[in-house]
Write a protein that holds these residues in place. Structure first.
Motif, short mmCIF file in Angstrom:
data_model
loop_
_atom_site.label_atom_id
_atom_site.label_comp_id
_atom_site.label_asym_id
_atom_site.label_seq_id
_atom_site.Cartn_x
_atom_site.Cartn_y
_atom_site.Cartn_z
N VAL A 91 0.85 -1.18 0.00
CA VAL A 91 0.00 0.00 0.00
C VAL A 91 0.89 1.23 0.00
O VAL A 91 1.74 1.40 0.88
N ASN A 92 0.68 2.07 -0.98
CA ASN A 92 1.47 3.28 -1.14
C ASN A 92 1.09 4.36 -0.14
O ASN A 92 -0.08 4.57 0.16
N TYR A 93 2.13 5.03 0.37
CA TYR A 93 1.95 6.23 1.17
C TYR A 93 2.97 7.24 0.66
O TYR A 93 4.18 7.04 0.86
N SER A 94 2.51 8.25 -0.04
CA SER A 94 3.41 9.26 -0.61
C SER A 94 2.62 10.53 -0.84
O SER A 94 1.39 10.54 -0.74
N LYS A 98 -1.69 9.28 -0.34
CA LYS A 98 -1.45 8.84 1.04
C LYS A 98 -2.41 7.73 1.47
O LYS A 98 -2.27 7.18 2.56
N ASN A 99 -3.39 7.40 0.64
CA ASN A 99 -4.36 6.37 0.96
C ASN A 99 -4.94 6.56 2.36
O ASN A 99 -5.09 5.60 3.14
N GLU A 100 -5.26 7.80 2.69
CA GLU A 100 -5.70 8.14 4.04
C GLU A 100 -6.97 7.40 4.48
O GLU A 100 -7.05 6.93 5.62
N ALA A 101 -7.95 7.27 3.59
CA ALA A 101 -9.19 6.60 3.97
C ALA A 101 -8.95 5.12 4.24
O ALA A 101 -9.46 4.57 5.23
N VAL A 102 -8.16 4.49 3.41
CA VAL A 102 -7.84 3.07 3.59
C VAL A 102 -7.08 2.87 4.89
O VAL A 102 -7.39 1.97 5.69
N LEU A 103 -6.08 3.71 5.13
CA LEU A 103 -5.28 3.57 6.34
C LEU A 103 -6.09 3.88 7.59
O LEU A 103 -5.88 3.24 8.63
N ALA A 104 -7.03 4.79 7.49
CA ALA A 104 -7.92 5.07 8.63
C ALA A 104 -8.74 3.82 8.96
O ALA A 104 -8.90 3.47 10.14
N ASP A 105 -9.25 3.15 7.92
CA ASP A 105 -10.01 1.91 8.13
C ASP A 105 -9.15 0.82 8.76
O ASP A 105 -9.67 -0.08 9.41
N LEU A 106 -7.83 0.89 8.56
CA LEU A 106 -6.91 -0.12 9.08
C LEU A 106 -6.30 0.28 10.43
O LEU A 106 -5.39 -0.39 10.92
N GLY A 107 -6.77 1.37 11.02
CA GLY A 107 -6.28 1.77 12.34
C GLY A 107 -5.11 2.74 12.30
O GLY A 107 -4.38 2.85 13.27
#
Length: 177
Positions: A91-94, A98-107
């Motif tokens: 999963v890219n973070y740059s 930043k994939n903020e919504a996905v990362l929020a769902d993952l904690g």
């Protein structure tokens, strides 16, 4: 004096151009990837194959992320263990994504820095978030300084604790004699 200045400027420009041409561009993470869809596909496949999902969050800008990826890629036993027990997703973070919504769902695993690893079960539930600094080597080089990088034994130990078998309570029940 003018000729010397022009020569120095030309030398500097060519040096900068050469150093930029020499720098390799890394394409391990895809900023355009649909992280949610990639994770969902891995979760579905993991459920079918009785595996868990190993999510590695990082970016092409992250030297530690690239080093980890290269370590796994060049260590046959580690690569095989991961492939045998996990479906993997990068999963890219740059700045591009930043994939903020996905990362929020993952904690919000990015709170631990990069790379950061998540283990998901076959339903997509987060079982564990691993701070990669715990997986760094403690080895000392010949010059007396700590080596930089991750430790294969620590990575393997972490992974062994999060396989389907390891988290299954039935694994630990005493067998009747």
């Amino acid at each position: 004096m003018k000729k010397i200045s022009v020569f120095i400027i030309a030398l500097l420009i060519s040096g900068v151009a050469f150093s930029q041409a020499k720098k390799e561009v890394v394409h391990i993470y895809n900023p355009q990837a649909n992280a949610k869809a990639d994770i969902n596909a891995a979760v579905s496949k993991a459920a079918q194959e009785n595996k868990h999902v190993l999510v590695q969050v990082g970016g092409n800008w992250c030297s530690w992320c690239i080093a980890f990826h290269n370590l796994v890629d060049s260590t046959a036993t580690l690569k095989k263990y991961i492939n045998d027990n996990f479906e993997t997703v990068l999963v890219n973070y740059s700045p591009e994504n930043k994939n903020e919504a996905v990362l929020a769902d993952l904690g919000n695993p990015q709170r631990f820095g990069f790379p950061v690893f998540l283990v998901l079960d076959g339903k997509g539930k987060v079982l564990h978030i691993e701070n990669s600094s715990y997986l760094e080597t403690e080895e000392v080089a010949a010059n007396g300084k700590k080596k930089v990088g991750h430790d294969v034994k620590k990575i393997t130990s972490f992974l062994k604790g999060w396989t389907v078998t390891a988290v299954n309570p039935e694994t630990y029940k005493a067998k009747a004699k």
